[in-house]
Design an enzyme around this catalytic site. Structure first.
Site, short mmCIF file in Angstrom:
data_model
loop_
_atom_site.label_atom_id
_atom_site.label_comp_id
_atom_site.label_asym_id
_atom_site.label_seq_id
_atom_site.Cartn_x
_atom_site.Cartn_y
_atom_site.Cartn_z
N LYS A 1 0.85 -1.18 0.00
CA LYS A 1 0.00 0.00 0.00
C LYS A 1 0.89 1.23 0.00
CE LYS A 1 -3.60 2.27 2.72
NZ LYS A 1 -4.54 2.10 3.85
N LYS B 1 -2.31 -1.50 -3.76
CA LYS B 1 -3.18 -0.33 -3.69
C LYS B 1 -2.36 0.93 -3.78
CE LYS B 1 -6.07 2.00 -0.36
NZ LYS B 1 -6.41 2.09 1.02
C1 PBG Z 1 -7.24 3.02 5.67
C2 PBG Z 1 -7.68 3.04 4.25
C3 PBG Z 1 -7.58 4.09 3.34
C4 PBG Z 1 -8.16 3.64 2.15
C5 PBG Z 1 -8.61 2.35 2.38
N1 PBG Z 1 -8.28 2.00 3.69
C6 PBG Z 1 -7.08 5.46 3.52
C7 PBG Z 1 -5.65 5.72 3.75
O1 PBG Z 1 -4.82 4.83 3.81
O2 PBG Z 1 -5.33 6.89 3.92
C8 PBG Z 1 -8.26 4.42 0.88
C9 PBG Z 1 -9.21 3.86 -0.13
C10 PBG Z 1 -9.57 4.80 -1.23
O3 PBG Z 1 -8.94 5.85 -1.45
O4 PBG Z 1 -10.52 4.50 -1.93
N2 PBG Z 1 -8.25 2.63 6.55
#
Ligand code: PBG
Length: 353
Positions: free
Chosen positions: A224, A277
């Site tokens: 991520k 992601k």
């Molecule tokens: C954290 C989380 C995030 C997203 C999914 N889980 C936000 C982040 O890491 O700041 C982002 C998903 C998206 O942008 O659609 N709980």
């Protein structure tokens, strides 16, 4: 080829009788001649079963539109059930839940409370639509008053060797395991830790096993990135950090070798599925991770910014939303994703019919 040679050749070919062959041997266009042939040789096929549909659940009644994500809402529990039913009807077989708590605090107590908003939503969806696969996001950022994904280095947890406000790794693991167990107790089918804490998969696995949930799969947000594509999500889930950023735990967008290291660790720690992601700007990462672990199902998260960019451009008439969305989702699957988390899930499932 010189310009002169090119002109000569063009003059020659233009003198060919219509239908006569110029001696070209390889003609890939033969297999593009009509829709049936194109369908026969198509390598990647999207299916409604590939999608996981994200739902934002909050306390209260009704639904609230999210300005930066047209078509996406914060939902009451009853509305989340309705939305999950619509998803099931369109052929989508999985949802992923994000909760917006009533109150936030330094560690995010509602995150593992028996009557927490996600806990209520899991129970309600599993009761009404038992066949729906309910995935839960396991992280702290929507629940903490500071908006960070872990316990901060301050107050009673202060560790002199680390900067004030640093996201503490190991104390956060305890909370993540509690959250995962709490989701399991409500009937979640898959937990998806997204906090990018070191060792989180192993710690959560151990916690789940200890509580009797050794059959509950972990879909790890293994790779991520610290991405600006999450902007609209932070409106939707009200989880923007109050200060600083997430660069001390999420990955640098410049790195791909590091993705293999993150994936290797999560596989070793017992992840059942891996995730990359965001998706669209990271297709190369999806491919590399898939090639390294072909035996594991791979998910990709087509994140909020990717969704909202299409919505904005389509609203202006600059792109065709249906075609561009299906092209994008196909590309994510072609890159190696078996499963795609996407806000377009229900629409895309309908468009595919
Ligand atoms: C954290 C989380 C995030 C997203 C999914 N889980 C936000 C982040 O890491 O700041 C982002 C998903 C998206 O942008 O659609 N709980």
């Amino acid at each position: 080829m010189t310009l002169h040679e090119l002109e000569t050749r063009n003059r020659l070919s233009s003198t060919l009788a219509p239908g006569a062959s110029a001696g070209v041997v390889h003609r890939p266009r033969r297999l593009r001649a009509n829709p049936a042939i194109r369908a026969m040789v198509r390598e990647t096929e999207l299916n409604a079963r590939d999608f996981i549909y994200p739902l934002f659940v909050r306390h209260g009644t009704g639904r609230t539109a999210i300005g930066s994500m047209p078509g996406v809402y914060q939902l009451s529990v009853a509305e989340a059930v309705r939305e999950a039913e619509a998803a099931a009807k369109s052929g989508v077989s999985a949802v992923i839940l994000f909760g917006i708590p009533k109150e936030k605090d330094p560690i995010g107590l509602e995150n593992f409370a028996e009557d927490g908003i996600v806990q209520q939503a899991i129970r309600a969806i599993k009761k009404e639509i038992p066949e729906m696969v309910v995935v839960t996001d396991v992280c702290l950022c929507e629940y903490t008053d500071h908006g960070h994904c872990g316990i901060l280095n301050t107050g009673e947890h202060f560790h002199a060797g680390l900067p004030e406000g640093y996201v503490l790794n190991d104390p956060t693991l305890d909370v993540l395991a509690k959250v995962a167990i709490s989701h399991a107790e409500c009937g979640a089918d898959i937990v998806a830790p997204s906090g990018m804490m070191d060792g989180m998969v192993a710690f959560i696995r151990e916690g789940l096993d200890g509580a009797g949930y050794e059959n509950l799969p972990i879909m790890s947000y293994a790779v991520k990135y610290a991405s600006s594509f999450y902007g609209p999500f932070r409106d939707a889930a009200e989880g923007a950090p109050k200060f600083g950023d997430r660069k001390s735990h999420q990955m640098d967008p410049a790195n791909v070798r590091e993705a293999l290291r993150e994936a290797a660790l999560d596989v070793q720690e017992g992840a059942d599925m891996l995730m990359v992601k965001p998706a669209l700007a990271y297709l190369d990462v999806i491919r590399v991770v898939k090639d390294a672990y072909p035996e594991l199902p791979m998910a990709a998260y087509n994140v909020s910014g990717e969704y909202s960019m299409i919505k904005a451009a389509a609203a202006n008439g600059w792109v065709d939303e249906v075609k561009i969305t299906l092209e994008m989702l196909t590309s994510i699957k072609r890159a190696g994703a078996d499963v795609i988390i996407t806000y377009h899930a229900v629409d895309a499932a309908k468009w595919l019919k």
